[in-house]
Write a protein that holds these residues in place. Structure first.
Motif, short mmCIF file in Angstrom:
data_model
loop_
_atom_site.label_atom_id
_atom_site.label_comp_id
_atom_site.label_asym_id
_atom_site.label_seq_id
_atom_site.Cartn_x
_atom_site.Cartn_y
_atom_site.Cartn_z
N TYR A 208 -8.53 -9.66 -4.34
CA TYR A 208 -7.84 -9.81 -3.05
C TYR A 208 -7.27 -8.49 -2.53
O TYR A 208 -7.04 -8.35 -1.32
N MET A 209 -7.07 -7.52 -3.40
CA MET A 209 -6.67 -6.21 -2.91
C MET A 209 -7.79 -5.57 -2.08
O MET A 209 -7.53 -4.82 -1.14
N VAL B 109 -7.53 -6.91 1.47
CA VAL B 109 -6.35 -6.58 2.28
C VAL B 109 -6.71 -5.50 3.29
O VAL B 109 -7.27 -4.46 2.94
N LYS C 96 -2.75 -1.37 6.39
CA LYS C 96 -1.54 -1.73 7.14
C LYS C 96 -1.40 -0.91 8.41
O LYS C 96 -1.62 0.30 8.39
#
Length: 1093
Positions: free
Chosen positions: A181-182, A185, A188
């Motif tokens: 799941y990283m 991501v 940001k």
């Protein structure tokens, strides 16, 4: 229908355990509270209820009143419900779930008690559980299902094999999940996230908004006006400033005919991790403006851009915004910034075009520290001086009607009501209340806390909570909240967690869990029935998570010293002490030990054993073990210097700053001051005078601080010289140095490029007697006698004309709790914050012993009468030392903040300042053989920060760095009491008042400048003695006036004689004493021309 399907006994049981709560607009039945003393009976009732509700659910399903899924809710456990919910919520991404299945082949051969711990023994429950298992197996990918088969559970090796494999699989699969799941991501968008966080904060504050239409109207008038300077909204902590700022952001669009031309930028400073340091908000505001108006900054905005450059860039962008566009810029809570950013001039633009309106909110004054370390940051005054034509709007406490309206609106919003009886409990909270003038109630924070309490009330609660009825102030409400949460989470755990957060100014979650895990009191309160593995002996993380969830309204995340910390949002919580100073000492010791390591007497938290206090645990271990060697898995502190190269050093600012907190004299000893690495690193980050003063309850620490301060001028400029300077200071004391200071000397020697030469042939000659007695706490000389106060004991040196070497008498104090000393004519008083012990000099024995709470001031008046002022007792007391009796007392109506006395032959004059701000002047006089306190004057507001008596009729008010003083003649007529004296040399923070003239009405103020001693006489004139001095003594002896001046750097004492004739002052240098060693304490007795140092 529900009651129709029940038997009479079942209906009776339902009515017994359930009750209708009508405090909700839609009344609901709730379980009555369970009596802790009837738990066994409740278990029986619970089984009956389960049977009744399941049968009722089945009948309702048969009659199509509920669905199959709703019926199953009554038949499966909470855990099963969570699994079902997880399957439903993750139906489109089942990769997020992992399942572990275990089968025990010999389960039916196990005894009933063990079997019940491993599987559900209820047949229906087992059927439902198998259905959930089947659903999981059908929906989850095979690679996310793990199966374990234990053939023989009774076989230890079988169990170990299973557990080892499960542990390995669990670790591997969770790591795989995280890694997977990283990769999913998205990078940001820092600006987007920051704007979103402030928008969420804005929405949350609007939910708690208290109607203040008159404030909004003033803001609206400002926004629509031609005023160019900002609007300054100010009020005390908890007055609702942030909610009003959030409401402005929401309402401002309605104030313009063309809302599409209006942009709003709001920053709740300190409320997000990136908004405690003003640089980040400025950078994000610049980026947001550039995106809104398609502009380009005048220079690139980078991490290396200084605050001054950011201010220029922002000011330049203001000029580029089109005139037909409106920008509303809101900065909430300037007081939540770091201290260095309180000065808005360095970062806030000065000029604003007509289409840009800036609104700021703040607490007017922030006060930090106590006593001599008390510092006031006057944020509002700074803003007013920056924007003299700005719009000022003060947020005040609610009146009764408005407070009531606010609570009613909250009840309406939440669909709740209160019973008439409960409203009578609540009504007194709407009334005005002022524990002191700076803290009036009710405020929005106070109402919010009180309302939160009422949310737990049910309509059938008809007995008032006595603790609730006692709530009058925000502090009371916080106490109530803390007490309730202490009952829920454990008194020791909760209160110590809150105290660690307050003492540290915020901690990261890792730091807090580490410190709580290092605190045996916390672990002993938790591990009463079981113990965790000794190799992971820590506080379970879930315990802190539960506390944080219950405190989420009052906690925020901030980024301090490059560390993401948890801290209190409201200053009322930040300043709320749960424990007194003495109770905080062991807590503060653990916090310091965590950041300092095992230096001095600080405990070694990393290797300390766990002491078992639980009787149940000791019995489990057959009374053979009372302590365990454990690994608490504490995070090791990084070194003070993180990286060092030829160009620069990178320091561990987080660790250094944490150790520089709470250094007042009543805290535990700061043993890290004995650490060479800490001091060297500290001096490369700060100046000595920035954080330390030569004051401590420990004589060893005070001695060491005196040495540090004596070379601070050099070390502030050349911190690399620390080792050499300290060796120079301490070498001459090497034979009598305490252990920790001696160890510091050895560290300095090993880090000093120069080596100290030792010579056995050196001789020391002096005309002054020398006594090696170790570290001195205080000394005092009088009538050929020298009194020396040391830890746990004191010495009396008596000198005689025929034998100047004299005699030495040593007395042991009954305890080491005493930190201060006061010398009287016949007695010596040893005292601390809580205790007083009087030693009678001429009888050489201890007499009066008193216990108080928070002693502020002690003095001797009328020769042998002991004057005591206590903060929490709200009184000044006079004791007869010989008779051990209280002979007079004067009680005030508020806690005492400060007290001072000045003695004269007719009695004493007393000044008492209360927390309300009032200052009272009293005199102690003899009335027909009885001493009485008489009030002579009251001052409503101090004309300046600090004050000191000039003589028995005059008080002096002054501020450090000012060139004027105010003389307050408290015995004059009220309109003739205050006189201002201008054009004086700048006043130092050290100022002395001396009454040593032949005429008792004559007196003087004396203060030190960098290169002189200033003497201001009560006649109104002053004169200056040139020279660099660090301390002074004055004496009136043999009808002559003397001034003794100490130069510590040169170990020199100069004694001047001073004469006054018809307002004309003259002086001459009488004696110069040159010593060969540094002077830390000294006293003078002139007459026989003797001095002690």
């Amino acid at each position: 229908m529900f009651k129709l399907i029940l038997t009479v006994d079942e209906r009776t049981l339902i009515d017994e355990v359930y009750v209708l709560d009508e405090n909700l607009f839609k009344p609901v039945y709730v379980l009555r509270p369970i009596d802790p003393e009837r738990r066994e009976k409740w278990r029986i009732i619970e089984k009956k209820l389960t049977t009744i509700l399941r049968r009722a659910a089945d009948i309702c399903l048969e009659n199509n009143k509920i669905t199959q899924s709703e019926r199953n809710q009554f038949h499966i456990s909470v855990t099963a419900k969570e699994i079902v919910r997880a399957l439903e919520n993750n139906a489109i991404d089942l990769q997020r779930m992992v399942a572990f299945f275990r089968e025990i082949k010999d389960i039916d051969e196990l005894d009933i008690k063990l079997k019940s711990k491993l599987i559900d023994t209820d047949d229906e429950t087992e059927i439902l559980l198998n259905q959930i298992k089947s659903s999981i197996r059908e929906k989850l990918p095979l690679e996310n299902q793990f199966n374990y088969r234990v053939v023989n559970w009774k076989d230890v090796s079988n169990r170990i094999d299973y557990l080892v494999k499960f542990q390995t699989d669990f670790y591997t699969v969770i790591k795989r999940q995280i890694d997977y799941y990283m990769t999913k991501v998205q990078a940001k968008d820092i600006l987007y996230d920051e704007i979103l966080e402030h928008a969420i904060q804005c929405r949350m504050l609007n939910e708690r908004y208290c109607s203040r239409n008159e404030i909004l109207e003033k803001v609206r008038a400002f926004v629509l006006s031609d005023v160019s300077q900002p609007c300054l909204i100010f009020g005390k902590s908890g007055s609702g400033k942030s909610s009003i700022m959030a409401q402005i952001a929401t309402k401002v669009l309605e104030w313009f005919p063309n809302p599409s031309s209006v942009s709003i930028i709001i920053r709740f400073l300190g409320a997000t991790p990136l908004s405690s340091d003003i640089r980040r908000p400025l950078m994000s505001i610049i980026q947001q403006i550039c995106i809104l108006y398609h502009l380009t900054p005048s220079s690139p905005v980078q991490d290396s851009t200084t605050i001054e450059e950011l201010k220029k860039i922002l000011q330049n962008l203001f000029t580029q915004i089109p005139n037909n566009e409106q920008l509303i810029l809101l900065f909430d809570s300037i007081d939540q910034l770091q201290v260095e950013d309180y000065n808005c001039e360095k970062w806030l633009p000065i000029n604003y075009p007509p289409n840009i309106k800036c609104i700021l909110s703040t607490i007017p004054v922030i006060t930090e520290g106590n006593g001599e370390q008390k510092i006031e940051y006057k944020i509002l005054d700074g803003l007013i001086s920056l924007f003299p034509d700005g719009t000022l709007i003060e947020i005040r406490e609610f009146n009764r009607n408005l407070a009531q309206q606010v609570v009613y609106s909250w009840l309406e919003r939440d669909g709740r009501r209160l019973s008439p009886l409960q409203m009578t409990w609540l009504q007194p909270k709407f009334e005005s209340y002022s524990p002191n003038r700076s803290d009036p109630e009710p405020t929005p924070l106070f109402l919010s806390l009180v309302y939160q309490i009422t949310q737990t009330w049910r309509s059938f609660n008809d007995k008032p909570d006595r603790d609730f009825l006692k709530i009058h102030s925000t502090r009371d409400a916080i106490n109530y909240l803390y007490n309730q949460l202490s009952k829920k989470h454990g008194d020791i755990l909760f209160k110590r967690a809150m105290t660690y957060l307050r003492l540290a100014g915020g901690l990261s979650e890792t730091e807090l869990e580490d410190i709580l895990s290092a605190d045996d009191k916390v672990l002993q309160s938790i591990f009463v029935h079981y113990l965790p593995p000794t190799n992971i002996f820590r506080l379970p993380s879930t315990l802190w998570i539960r506390i944080r969830n219950d405190m989420h309204k009052y906690l925020i995340e901030k980024k301090i010293d490059s560390t993401l910390i948890i801290y209190f949002y409201h200053r009322s919580f930040q300043q709320h002490s749960i424990f007194n100073i003495n109770q905080e000492k062991p807590i503060e010791t653990i916090r310091r030990a965590y950041f300092a390591g095992p230096i001095g007497n600080l405990p070694n938290l990393y290797d300390q054993p766990f002491i078992i206090e639980s009787k149940k645990l000791i019995e489990k271990m057959n009374n053979s073990v009372t302590s365990l060697v454990v690994d608490r898995c504490l995070t090791k502190q990084q070194p003070y210097v993180l990286n060092r190269n030829e160009q620069e050093c990178i320091f561990n600012i987080r660790r250094i700053n944490q150790l520089c907190l709470n250094l007042d004299a009543y805290r535990p000893e700061p043993y890290f001051l004995y650490d060479y690495d800490f001091m060297w690193s500290f001096l490369h980050c700060y100046k000595m005078s920035d954080r330390f003063v030569a004051d401590s309850s420990s004589p060893e620490i005070r001695f060491l601080l005196t040495q540090y301060m004596s070379c601070s001028t050099i070390l502030d400029k050349y911190p690399d010289n620390f080792a050499f300077e300290i060796v120079s200071c301490l070498a001459s004391f090497i034979e009598i140095l305490p252990e920790f200071i001696y160890n510091l000397l050895q560290q300095c020697l090993s880090n000093c490029m120069l080596r100290m030469l030792e010579s056995n042939t050196q001789t020391f000659t002096t005309t002054i007697n020398k006594y090696q007695i170790g570290v001195v706490n205080a000394i005092f000389g009088a009538y050929s006698t020298l009194y020396v106060f040391r830890p746990e004991r004191f010495l009396i040196f008596r000198f005689y004309a025929q034998d100047w070497t004299g005699k030495i008498f040593e007395y042991k104090l009954p305890s080491n709790e005493f930190t201060s000393i006061k010398f009287g004519l016949n007695d010596i008083c040893f005292y601390s914050l809580q205790s007083i012990l009087v030693f009678q000099k001429f009888d050489d024995h201890f007499g009066l012993h008193l216990n108080y709470n928070h002693i502020i001031h002690v003095d001797f008046i009328y020769k042998d009468k002991l004057f005591v002022c206590s903060r929490d007792n709200r009184s000044i007391d006079l004791w007869h030392c010989l008779d051990k009796t209280l002979i007079e007392q004067y009680i005030f109506d508020a806690p005492i903040l400060e007290c001072s006395t000045i003695e004269h032959h007719m009695g004493a004059t007393i000044r008492v300042t209360l927390e309300t701000g009032l200052t009272h002047y009293l005199i102690a006089t003899d009335v027909q053989g009885k001493i009485r306190f008489q009030l002579v004057a009251t001052l409503n507001k101090k004309p300046d920060k600090q004050n000191i008596f000039l003589n028995l009729k005059t008080d002096v008010y002054y501020s450090e760095g000012q060139s004027h003083i105010y003389l307050y003649y408290f015995e004059r007529a009220e309109n003739d009491r205050l006189e201002k004296i201008d054009n004086l040399p700048l006043l130092n923070h050290v100022i002395y008042s001396q009454s040593f003239f032949s005429d008792r009405h004559q007196s003087a103020l004396i203060w030190l400048t960098i290169d002189s001693v200033v003497i201001f006489h009560s006649c109104g004139n002053y004169f200056i003695i040139s020279g660099e001095y660090h301390d002074v003594y004055t004496r009136y002896q043999l009808k002559r006036n003397f001034i003794c001046c100490l130069n510590r750097n040169e170990s020199r004492i100069d004694i001047y004689e001073w004469k006054l004739y018809e307002r004309f002052h003259t002086y001459r240098l009488l004696v110069r004493l040159q010593l060969d060693e540094k002077i830390s304490h000294w006293t003078c007795q002139i007459g026989e021309f003797s001095s002690y140092s």
